[in-house]
Every structure is written in C-alpha cells, then in structure tokens.
Design an enzyme around this catalytic site. Structure first.
Site, PDB file in Angstrom:
ATOM      1  CG  ASP A 402     -31.914  26.439  46.989  1.00 43.52           C
ATOM      2  OD1 ASP A 402     -31.298  25.794  46.342  1.00 43.52           O
ATOM      3  OD2 ASP A 402     -32.625  25.862  47.876  1.00 43.52           O
ATOM      4  CD  GLU A 405     -28.740  25.329  40.354  1.00 40.28           C
ATOM      5  OE1 GLU A 405     -29.998  25.093  40.416  1.00 40.28           O
ATOM      6  OE2 GLU A 405     -28.001  25.418  41.187  1.00 40.28           O
ATOM      7  CG  ASP A 475     -32.064  20.020  45.668  1.00 40.79           C
ATOM      8  OD1 ASP A 475     -31.465  20.287  46.769  1.00 40.79           O
ATOM      9  OD2 ASP A 475     -32.733  20.418  44.955  1.00 40.79           O
TER      10      ASP A 475
END
Length: 825
Positions: A402, A405, A475
């Site tokens: 997760d 980035e 998300d």
C-alpha cells in the site's frame, strides 16, 4: 550533393563526411553523434524497431543509469545516408531522419511513411539548481497528426480513452499512476525516460514532455506496426511480465479491515460453508498494533494471538493469504531504528499523521511515521530482512504493498529537495513505486523459486511489470461515475505496457450508502447493491477479481442469502470467473510468453473508427467482448438525500421507494459490436453482425458479453478454489464463422519451473470451411501433468443455447492422450 552509405557491424567510432555548411557527425556502433546549436545529439538503435534519442547541452558531461530500461543495445544492422542537411539512419524496421541544420528528428517506416516528428527547435534546457545540484528543466516537443489518437500515460480518473488535447501534471498520487509512455494508433510507442515531476501537454499545435529535472532529454521511439507491437517493444526495453500463480486469478475477499485473526479465518470458513468459490483473503493494516508501531512487520496486535495458526488455518481450507505492508514505518519499530541509523528515512509528511487512531488526526500526538528511502539498496535489504523474518517466514503468500506512490501530505515543493540515495527526491520522485516494489520482488526471488512472487500495489512506473506487480486503481469513491472511470483507467494503464490491473470492487469510500434509505443501509441498501453487483461483474473480467472497501463490508453473505437476486448475482459472477480460469491462465501465458495484453482496448483488435475512443467496452483476451453495465437501471444513480451534506453524489430525494425496486425485472442497454466479425451473445448464443449498435437485454445477474467468431474457449469445472480439480474434463466451445486458434497452457501453478521450459501447451485449430477442430500434439511436460483427459467439444450455434446442460448440447467428447486428433462437425 554527396551521398554516403555505410553498413555498420563493428563497434567503431569515426568521423563521417561533412555537410555543405560544415556540420559534422560521428558514426558509432549503434548510430550517430553530433552537435547542433550547442546541443549534443546521440541517436542509437537498441533493435531494428527501437531507437534511443539522447540530447544534452554540449560541453557538459553526466552519467545516467536508467531505472526503467534494462535492455542493452542489440547489434543492429543499419545504413546511414546523407542528402544535404538531411541525415538518414535506416534499419530493417525503422527510418530516422536528422536535420543537421535544425536538429529536428523525424521517425518513419522504412518505406517513408511518417510516424512522428519533433517540433523544429523543440528542445529546451533551462538551468536549474536542484537542492545544490546543477541541472536543467528539460523539454522536448513533437508534432502529432491532427487526427492521430494516442493512449496510455498510466492511469487517470478522468474517464478518457484517447489521450489527446489534455494537460497532465505527472506526479504519482493515490488514484493517478503516471507512466510517461504512450502508444499511437499509427503503431508506434514513445517512452520519456525521466523520473521527476513531468508535465505532459497535447494540443493541435504541439505535444510535449517537460520535466522538472534532467541532465538530458532521453526518450525511446519504438515501432511495432500496431499497439501490441509497440507494447512488446516497450517490454523488450523494460522487462517481461512473469507468470502469477493460478490461484491469484481466482476470487479475492478483503475489506478495510479485518480486526482479528478469528474474523479473517471466519470469513474463509463462511465461504467454504456457503459453497462460494474463494482463493484469497487479505489482511489490511493495524495487525501490528498502534500507529507508533506502524508497519512493524510483526503481529503485535493481541487480536492476532497466533499468527502462524492463522496462516495455517487459511491454508488448511485451501485458500491463500496476502498482507498489507507499507513504504513507511512508525518510530517505535525495529525497521525504523535500523533505517534511521543509515539515514534512509525521508522526512516529508505522510500518513498516518497522528499516533491516536481516531479521525480527524490529533496533532498533539504526532505519529512520527516516515517513508523509507527505497532508492537505497541497503534500505531495501533492511526492508526485506524484517519482512522475511516477521511475515514471509509464516508462509504468507503475497504482498499488498500500500501507499507505494508514496502518501505525501501537505505537499511543498521544498519537500522534493530532500536527499535520497540517488540524489534529490525531485530527480527520482515518480520512480518510487518501481524501486520499492522491485526491492520486494528481487529479494523474494533470491530466497526461493518454489513460490511465485505476487504483489498487489497502489502505484506503478515504467518497467514495473517485470516485478510481478498487479496495480489497483487506488482509493476510488463508490459511485456510478467512478465505476465508469475505471474502464478507461484500466485500459490506458494496460496500454502503458503494464498488463496487470484491478480496482476495489464496489469502490473504496462507500460511506454515503450507509445512510438509511427506506429502512435499509450499507450492504442491504439496494442503491449500493446494484452498484456493487455491476462493479463485481466488471471485476470478473479484469486481471484480478478483488472485492475491497471501507464503510460497508463486502462479503457475499452481507448482501442477503441464497435465492435472493443480489446474492445469486454475486455468486453467479464469481462462479463464471472460475469457469473461465483455463482461458484466463492461457491468456496470462500469452502475456508472459508473447507480450500480449489481457485487458484490451477495442482499437487494439478492430480497424473500426467507431471504437477508437470507446471507453465503456473492451476485449478480455482475444475472444471475449465485455460491455459492463455502468449506469443504474433499477435504482436512482444519485444518492437520495434526506439530510444535506452527506456525500459527493447528492441529489434530491427520489420518488422511488424500496417496494418499486425489483431486481428480477429485465432491463436493456445499448452495445456496439465492432465491425469486421460476427459476434455471439455469450448467454444465448444469438448471432449478430459486427459494425452495429444493438439493444441488449440485461438482467441483474448477467453482464453483456459477446464472443468473436472463430474463438475457441475452454471452460473449467465447478470448484471452490482454483486448483481443487484437475482440468481432465474440459468443455471446449467453438464459435464458428471464422478460422480460429487457441493454446491451452498448463504448468505446476506456483513455482518458477516454467522458466526452465517445464510446462505444456496444447494448440487447438478450427478450420471454419471444413468444420474441423484439430487438437494438435501436446508440447512439453511437467510433473503431475495429465497424460490422458477428455475434451467435451461444443460447436456453438443459436440453436445450441449456452444455458442448456452439456448433455442437451450438440457436442462430441474425445479422449486425448497428447497425440494429434481431429474432430469433424
């Protein structure tokens, strides 16, 4: 005018002829070098189809090791010719022209058909001080044909298919993944090899890349004759996609978050009790405890009282488990302390901000969480050391990486001044996901070849396909518009050369559906039920079928029970996915072995102007046309509001009541069938000629699917998990109307022996004129391979309905022992 032709084979550098105005160039083993208007230019072939263009201010020196490109230049035969100011380099596949006066480069086919050209005087270098390092802003402009369509550039949430007439500020984000590579409908691709924040802009005058930092302009032009060929050349440069285990193509259940090992194991047990297929369960965050222990890579939360037993319990039910890991660490963790000692922690604000696990963040108690320097090889070693010891040693099957980035809160430009192992963060910002994902893949491969690496990740960069990563779209919100956006997002991501993509089925943020509506909310709210079913059906035709989100649990039993329309629709979509596993696994082999793409924009396969910008249909593999239902048909699309300010899709209260919503009613939608072939309705086998829009009848439990004439599709047995039954009695459906071919691929399902040639293939050929299906001799072998099997062959026709039982269909059963046989109809 002097004409010079030289055939290059040896790695020599020598001074070539002068042009009329005195401009010289040097010829090298791969191309040429010259200086024009104080810009050093280097053109070098990497292969007959791919060429690298490198430019930098004359008189300066630098070194650059690409983070994305791993291919070395191949020995390529080419000729150089000069006519006045025009210098031409020509290989077997590509023609590159350089104007020795202006420096303009143009690419064309060997026959002279123009593909792409730079804008005259289209290169710019602007001095820039990058946190004490002298460098440049770099800019290169091109001129595209006005009617040319381009695709790719990663994943954005704008709902666009064609990437023309737009401006993108390319810096990695939660729901936007940027890959500076695009594919043209003219059959070429272009990769801008720069890792700093970059602006991509396209309008009728020019198309340009402008990067914040660069010692040089560095890009690759590749010609593949079509989009598949261009993508193949990109993977030649940046790495091939390895095989995922078979079980990863089954159904995955997740939510934010399972809060104990009993809850997680209970979900798997419940699926087994219900008889609904499941292969993967995912443990999200906070299994480590509080935020000061963020990503400790240990089960420190007391609700996980026996992690080894949890993993063993999941495995005992023939399911697999992957777990959430992050790019950041809390200050009380062992990895944080060791990384901090070597200066491998970055200091910009990241998530979570507070050590208190309540929302909004209480900044009286800052979390102290920091992102690690994934560019540092020693930091990647430390990351794996704790991951291996605390998690992988338990038998965890894969990684949910997760925030790759990574999360960057309250962004300030000065944050990019921070030094990483490779220099200021600005210089390498966009390649962070490539580095952190690559670190996990490389280390696991070094530990074992018995278990294939599987990584689910939130961000990506060019080359990430080589690290066994499946990227999800972040998300995203739960809304119909968000669902519509996922289709072009996934297709353009796939057209960026990275073939594995998925999304949170149902959307991540679903809180707006938790408001009571006629006495229902959450998973019982029919507004969410309809959206979820349609998203799930779409998810069944993406490379990973994974249900996940917050606010509303997503397990099938949350939506009702067997015999109810929504429950049955969910179960039907999951079972359909499992029946297609032989088709999907064979397509995964085409991705690995033949550089194919699983989610395919229609323009990749059909020369039909009407599909060039189509953003709501696509091919799944080469045979199945998918036309998801992306508009509400039974419920209001906008969420009715009884109170103001409760969600993004606010609308006036609807007159519809719960009693008027009947999911058993038939509806309809428009579907366009591409020209050039005949199509079969998957559910009814009704035939339709391509090149027309039809009014497709829809049911809540059916996604519109069409099969291209000439397709051969294997259907697997009914199972509870991917490897429950051997494929010893496959149904093979032949869709006549054109010649066809399909290769069934099989191996040991979860190791790297296939890289040694330990696998088998069986190729089926359909001769439409003679109505003969040839099952060719099996090639290859592997331990556990079926020596003998049955194929139940169905010749599909409108009178041979897909809904009929096998015994009712006009089929033939053959016993196959690995030798070539033919079946005549």
């Amino acid at each position: 005018m002097k004409l010079l032709r030289i055939y290059i084979l040896m790695p020599l550098i020598f001074v070539a002829a002068m042009t009329a105005n005195g401009q010289s160039y040097q010829q090298t083993a791969t191309g040429i070098q010259t200086v024009i208007d104080s810009v050093q230019i280097e053109i070098g072939f990497y292969s007959p189809s791919t060429v690298r263009i490198l430019k930098w201010p004359a008189g300066t020196t630098f070194t650059k090791k690409s983070l994305s490109v791993i291919e070395k230049p191949q020995k390529t035969a080419f000729r150089v010719s000069q006519s006045g100011d025009n210098l031409v380099l020509k290989s077997k596949k590509l023609r590159v022209s350089l104007n020795l006066s202006s420096g303009q480069v143009e690419f064309s086919t060997p026959s002279g058909k123009s593909l792409l050209k730079e804008e005259k005087s289209g290169v710019k270098f602007t001095n820039y001080n990058d946190a004490g390092e002298k460098t440049y802003h770099v800019y290169q402009a091109f001129v595209l044909d006005k009617n040319e369509d381009i695709y790719g550039l990663g994943q954005q949430q704008q709902g666009r298919m064609v990437q023309r007439n737009l401006k993108l500020h390319m810096i990695q984000g939660n729901t936007d993944d940027y890959v500076p590579f695009f594919v043209s409908d003219k059959g070429y691709g272009m990769f801008w090899d720069n890792y700093s924040p970059t602006t991509f802009s396209d309008n009728q005058e020019r198309t340009f890349f402008k990067s914040d930092v660069g010692n040089c302009v560095d890009y690759y032009f590749m010609y593949g004759n079509n989009p598949d060929g261009a993508i193949a050349r990109m993977r030649d440069l940046t790495g091939q996609a390895p095989m995922f285990p078979l079980w990863t193509f089954g159904y995955w259940q997740s939510k934010e978050r399972y809060k104990s090992q009993d809850e997680l194991v209970g979900v798997v047990r419940k699926y087994r009790e219900l008889g609904v297929p499941l292969d993967g369960i995912i443990q999200d965050w906070q299994y480590w405890g509080n935020n000061y222990l963020w990503n400790a890579m240990e089960f420190l939360n007391t609700e996980y009282y026996s992690p080894q037993k949890m993993v063993d319990d999941v495995h005992s039910m023939n399911a697999h488990m992957i777990i959430s890991i992050w790019s950041s660490f809390g200050p009380m963790t062992k990895p944080y302390r060791e990384l901090n000692k070597i200066g491998a922690l970055l200091s910009f604000k990241t998530w979570p901000e507070s050590g208190v696990q309540k929302w909004p963040p209480n900044m009286d108690y800052p979390s102290g969480v920091r992102v690690y320097d994934a560019y540092n090889p020693k930091a990647r070693d430390i990351y794996w050391k704790y991951l291996n010891k605390g998690i992988f040693s338990l038998g965890i099957d894969g990684w949910w990486m997760d925030s790759t980035e990574p999360d960057h809160l309250e962004f300030k430009p000065s944050d990019l001044d921070e030094k990483t192992y490779l220099g200021p963060f600005r210089k390498v910002r966009n390649a962070y996901p490539l580095m952190t994902v690559g670190g996990v893949y490389t280390h696991q491969r070094a530990v074992t070849s018995a278990k294939r690496v599987f990584i689910l990740t939130r961000s990506a960069f060019a080359g990430q396909q080589r690290y066994a990563a499946n990227t999800w779209s972040g998300d995203v919100s739960s809304s119909w518009q968000s669902l519509r956006n996922q289709i072009p997002a996934g297709l353009n991501f796939s057209l960026s050369g990275i073939p594995y993509w998925n999304s949170d089925i149902g959307g991540f943020f679903a809180g707006a559906y938790n408001r009571s509506w006629n006495g229902t909310k959450g998973a019982k709210n029919p507004l969410f039920q309809e959206l979820y079913v349609r998203w799930l059906q779409f998810g069944a035709f993406t490379p990973m079928m994974r249900s996940h989100g917050t606010d509303i649990p997503r397990e099938i039993y949350q939506f009702g029970k067997k015999g109810e329309p929504v429950y049955d629709a969910i179960a039907k979509a999951i079972n359909l996915r499992y029946s297609l596993l032989p088709y999907i696994y064979a397509d995964a082999w085409q991705v690995t072995h033949n550089q194919s793409t699983m989610m395919r924009a229609l323009m990749m396969d059909f020369n039909d102007p009407k599909v060039r910008n189509m953003n709501n249909e696509y091919m799944f593999g080469k045979s199945i046309l998918v036309a998801p239902v992306v508009h509400a048909q039974y419920t209001p699309e906008k969420i009715p509001q009884n109170k103001p300010g409760s969600g993004p899709d606010e609308a006036p209260a609807s007159n519809k009541t719960q009693s008027t919503i009947d999911f058993t009613q038939s509806k309809s939608k428009k579907v366009y069938l591409p020209a050039g072939t005949v199509w079969y309705d998957f559910w009814t086998n009704e035939k339709h000629k391509g090149g027309q829009e039809i009014n497709q009848k829809t049911e809540i439990d059916e996604i519109p699917l069409y099969i291209k004439a000439g397709s051969i599709i294997p259907f697997g047995p009914k199972v509870q998990y991917a490897t429950q039954k051997k494929w010893d009695d496959l149904e093979i459906r032949v869709y006549p109307g054109a010649n066809g071919q399909f290769t069934l691929y099989e191996d040991e399902n979860d190791n790297y022996d296939y890289e040694k040639g330990i696998y088998s293939t069986i190729t089926f050929n359909w001769n439409n004129a003679r109505k003969i299906l040839t099952i060719n001799s099996r090639k290859g072998t592997f331990p556990g391979m079926l020596e003998q099997r049955k194929f139940r062959i169905i010749l599909v026709s409108p009178n041979n309905g897909a809904g009929m039982s096998t015994n009712e269909r006009n089929g033939k059963t053959v016993t196959y022992t690995g030798k070539k046989i033919s079946v005549r109809f």
